[in-house]
Scaffold this motif. Structure first.
Motif, short mmCIF file in Angstrom:
data_model
loop_
_atom_site.label_atom_id
_atom_site.label_comp_id
_atom_site.label_asym_id
_atom_site.label_seq_id
_atom_site.Cartn_x
_atom_site.Cartn_y
_atom_site.Cartn_z
N MET A 1 0.83 -1.20 0.00
CA MET A 1 0.00 0.00 0.00
C MET A 1 0.86 1.26 0.00
N LEU A 2 2.07 1.14 0.54
CA LEU A 2 2.99 2.28 0.45
C LEU A 2 3.36 2.53 -1.01
N HIS A 3 3.52 1.45 -1.77
CA HIS A 3 3.86 1.56 -3.18
C HIS A 3 2.77 2.33 -3.93
N ALA A 4 1.52 2.17 -3.51
CA ALA A 4 0.40 2.80 -4.21
C ALA A 4 0.43 4.32 -4.09
N GLY A 5 1.19 4.85 -3.13
CA GLY A 5 1.30 6.30 -2.98
C GLY A 5 2.69 6.81 -3.29
N THR A 6 3.49 6.00 -3.99
CA THR A 6 4.88 6.34 -4.27
C THR A 6 5.09 6.69 -5.73
N ILE A 7 5.77 7.80 -5.97
CA ILE A 7 6.14 8.22 -7.32
C ILE A 7 7.64 8.50 -7.32
N ASP A 8 8.36 7.87 -8.25
CA ASP A 8 9.81 8.06 -8.37
C ASP A 8 10.50 7.87 -7.02
N ASP A 9 10.12 6.80 -6.33
CA ASP A 9 10.73 6.41 -5.06
C ASP A 9 10.46 7.39 -3.93
N ALA A 10 9.56 8.34 -4.13
CA ALA A 10 9.20 9.29 -3.07
C ALA A 10 7.75 9.06 -2.67
N LEU A 11 7.48 9.03 -1.38
CA LEU A 11 6.13 8.77 -0.87
C LEU A 11 5.33 10.07 -0.82
N TYR A 12 4.24 10.10 -1.57
CA TYR A 12 3.41 11.31 -1.65
C TYR A 12 2.09 11.17 -0.91
N GLY A 13 1.66 9.95 -0.61
CA GLY A 13 0.38 9.77 0.07
C GLY A 13 0.32 8.45 0.79
N ILE A 14 -0.43 8.44 1.90
CA ILE A 14 -0.66 7.22 2.68
C ILE A 14 -2.12 6.82 2.51
N ALA A 15 -2.37 5.59 2.13
CA ALA A 15 -3.75 5.14 1.91
C ALA A 15 -4.55 5.17 3.20
N THR A 16 -5.75 5.74 3.12
CA THR A 16 -6.64 5.76 4.28
C THR A 16 -7.15 4.35 4.59
N GLY A 17 -7.33 3.57 3.53
CA GLY A 17 -7.83 2.21 3.67
C GLY A 17 -7.74 1.53 2.32
N ILE A 18 -8.08 0.25 2.26
CA ILE A 18 -7.92 -0.49 1.02
C ILE A 18 -9.19 -1.28 0.66
N ASN A 19 -9.35 -1.48 -0.64
CA ASN A 19 -10.42 -2.31 -1.18
C ASN A 19 -9.85 -3.16 -2.31
N VAL A 20 -10.59 -4.14 -2.74
CA VAL A 20 -10.27 -4.87 -3.96
C VAL A 20 -11.52 -4.93 -4.82
N HIS A 21 -11.33 -4.96 -6.12
CA HIS A 21 -12.47 -5.09 -7.02
C HIS A 21 -12.72 -6.57 -7.23
N ALA A 22 -13.92 -7.00 -6.95
CA ALA A 22 -14.22 -8.43 -6.98
C ALA A 22 -15.69 -8.62 -7.34
N ILE A 23 -16.09 -9.87 -7.40
CA ILE A 23 -17.47 -10.20 -7.75
C ILE A 23 -18.28 -10.46 -6.49
N ILE A 24 -19.37 -9.74 -6.33
CA ILE A 24 -20.33 -10.05 -5.28
C ILE A 24 -21.33 -11.05 -5.87
N ALA A 25 -21.45 -12.19 -5.20
CA ALA A 25 -22.28 -13.28 -5.73
C ALA A 25 -23.35 -13.69 -4.74
N ASP A 26 -24.48 -14.13 -5.28
CA ASP A 26 -25.63 -14.57 -4.49
C ASP A 26 -25.75 -16.09 -4.59
N PRO A 27 -25.31 -16.84 -3.57
CA PRO A 27 -25.39 -18.30 -3.62
C PRO A 27 -26.79 -18.82 -3.85
N GLN A 28 -27.81 -18.11 -3.34
CA GLN A 28 -29.19 -18.57 -3.54
C GLN A 28 -29.57 -18.51 -5.02
#
Length: 301
Positions: free
Chosen positions: A1-28
């Motif tokens: 997550m540190l990498h996600a806010g890094t540009i040219d080896d410099a840290l510009y932002g810290i992630a407030t939180g994380i998510n992933v894009h995925a499939i929400i499925a209904d077993p029923q």
């Protein structure tokens, strides 16, 4: 997550939180259609299309297998990464090939033709209806792509127990495509007159259990895994499921996506507009790919 806010080896932002894009499925919905839930550690993109089509065919009440995914670009990012590409390179350029973008749109056309997803008009209406108007939320479909922290809202609207599934194709190619997405960032201006106090201000919501208890999952799951573990018992059942899902992906996600360039904020509108033209048959997936790359390149130039 540190990498996600890094540009040219410099840290510009810290992630407030994380998510992933995925499939929400209904077993029923799967059970009602007589279709088995997939093994999401091994299923392919062809499996995904076939399963969606089988669910539509087996749904007595006119339900659909899956909601159209191509109004927004996160799934394109996953597909691109599976193929060793990135939508945006670390240098701030378009890094995805026309062939990959064409495949992204083509799967929507194929699913629509086979009946695995709704037609263009219905898909457009569902997209405009938002999270609570989605197929799983309204008990009218088995699957839809969302950010993991949206599970609680979809499940609450549906009145059913829903699950998260990994993206298809993660075992199909040389590498995986899933990635952790920062919900937003905390940053401090380099011109701040109070740098030490600013550091304390950023440190508190990121690393404090007390702040974690107040924020919970409102900004995505806490990026700090110790804070996440502390607040886990306080989360809703759906958010606990999301947390477990993210935790299980830690050994699957290989790296972060490069920080998007200036102008990337236009990409969702570009993608949605072009996808609409594809679904209504105004342009082919191949034409859509060329147009998408051309417009996105201009937007970030």
């Amino acid at each position: 997550m540190l990498h996600a806010g890094t540009i040219d080896d410099a840290l510009y932002g810290i992630a407030t939180g994380i998510n992933v894009h995925a499939i929400i499925a209904d077993p029923q919905a799967f059970a009602d259609a007589g279709v088995e839930m997939p093994d999401d550690t091994t299923w392919t993109w062809d499996d995904y299309e076939q399963i969606a089509t089988d669910i539509s065919a087996g749904s007595a009440d006119g339900g659909y297998g899956v909601q159209n995914y191509s109004f927004i670009e996160p799934v394109l990012k996953i597909i691109a990464r599976q193929k060793g590409e990135e939508v945006f390179t670390a240098d701030g350029e378009v890094g995805v090939s026309a062939a990959t973008v064409e495949e992204f749109f083509q799967r929507s056309v194929d699913l629509q033709s086979a009946g695995g997803e709704p037609d263009a008009s219905v898909s457009t209406e569902i997209q405009a209806a938002g999270v609570e108007g989605s197929l799983p939320a309204t008990n009218k479909g088995a699957m839809a792509w969302f950010w993991s922290n949206q599970l609680n809202a979809v499940q609450t609207a549906s009145g059913r127990d829903l699950v998260l599934l990994r993206a298809p194709g993660e075992s199909e190619f040389e590498r995986t495509g899933e990635y952790f997405k920062p919900s937003m960032y905390y940053s401090v201006s380099a011109k701040s007159e109070h740098p030490e106090e600013s550091q304390l201000l950023v440190d508190f919501p990121i690393n404090s259990n007390a702040a974690g208890e107040l924020i919970l999952s409102d900004r995505g799951l806490p990026a700090n895994t110790e804070v996440r573990a502390h607040v886990l018992p306080m989360l809703s059942d759906a958010d606990k499921l999301s947390a477990e899902f993210v935790e299980n992906l830690q050994d699957v996600v290989e790296d972060g996506t490069p920080v998007p360039p200036v102008g990337a904020g236009e990409v969702p509108d570009i993608t949605s507009r072009i996808n609409s033209d594809v679904l209504f048959g105004k342009i082919t997936p191949a034409q859509a790919a060329e147009q998408w790359i051309d417009e996105v390149t201009k937007a970030i130039s």
